[in-house]
Design a protein around this motif. Sequence first.
Motif: not given
Length: 325
Positions: A82-88, A143-150
């Motif tokens: 959870n503490s790494s959800h920011k896209p960067e 959505v922010d996190t998912w965009k980085a995941m994909i």
Amino acid sequence: MSHAKVLSLNTGATIPQIGLGTWLSKPHEVENAVEIAVKNGYRHLDLAMVYQNQDEVGRALKKVIPSVVKREELFITSKLWNSSHKPENVEKELNETLSQLGIDYLDLYLVHWPVAFTPGQGLFPKHPSKESEVDLDLSTSLVDTWKAMIELPKTGKVRAVGVSNFTIEQIKGITAATGVKPAANQIEAHPLLPQDDLVEFCKQEGIHLTAYSPLGNNLVGKPKLTDYPAVQSIAEKLGATTAQVLVAWGAYRGYSVIPKSVQEERIKSNFKQIELSKEDYEEITKLGHTQHTRFNIPYNYSPRWDINIFGEPEEAKATNKVKIQ
């Protein structure tokens, strides 16, 4: 039935139906458990950064790759905390996981919870004014996190990405915003929490389900699922363990199941797949008709996550909702 039954992901890859869970395994137990499991046929390992034991899993992997298995014969899942959800921060934490495990890629990488924590203060950052609560990051959406995941599969460091503990609404939200469905959703599922609507939704959408806590959870004051008479009588009839019956109940429903154990005999017996008849399956399913028990509710944790994730009665006092968009 083969002991190595596999299921398909929407990426075209296959995932072994029975895996080894490593949540709540004590220090120095996991290394041994993983080594035993792989030597006895397991090819699916379920891990996470927050379990704080991936370095031990890495030591076990060094012992079994390539002497027992090739890396590509294993299916290894880990999860973004959870503490790494920011896209960067998403790829940074993935790199840390790969480094701990001593491998080049994961087969599946999941967003562990639909909840973002404020980064930079450890795994469970304390709220600045409420000591009993974690500090939620309400500015980062799913959505922010998912965009980085994909984006991660393009790096070659993961083969597929998915989610964990997500509801239908949350999955619909990230899919609508990106056009990309998760390959998998890992959820708590057992006869007291069958999650029928979520199971059906994921089946229709081609999203693989993995069930954690398939044997329930040994919470003080709650009867163990393995102690229920229906489970015990079916186990006796089939000459099986109660754990084998509960694993078979999940397998009957068509998803993968990750029982956790660190004891050699249980690790071995959990992997020996048995099949339930329709009647036996329905008999166990009845347990969920009379009671609903979700063991894993973060609002009850210490420190508390002040957020309503599942709409459970225990979460009614939460002042925050999951931010999807």
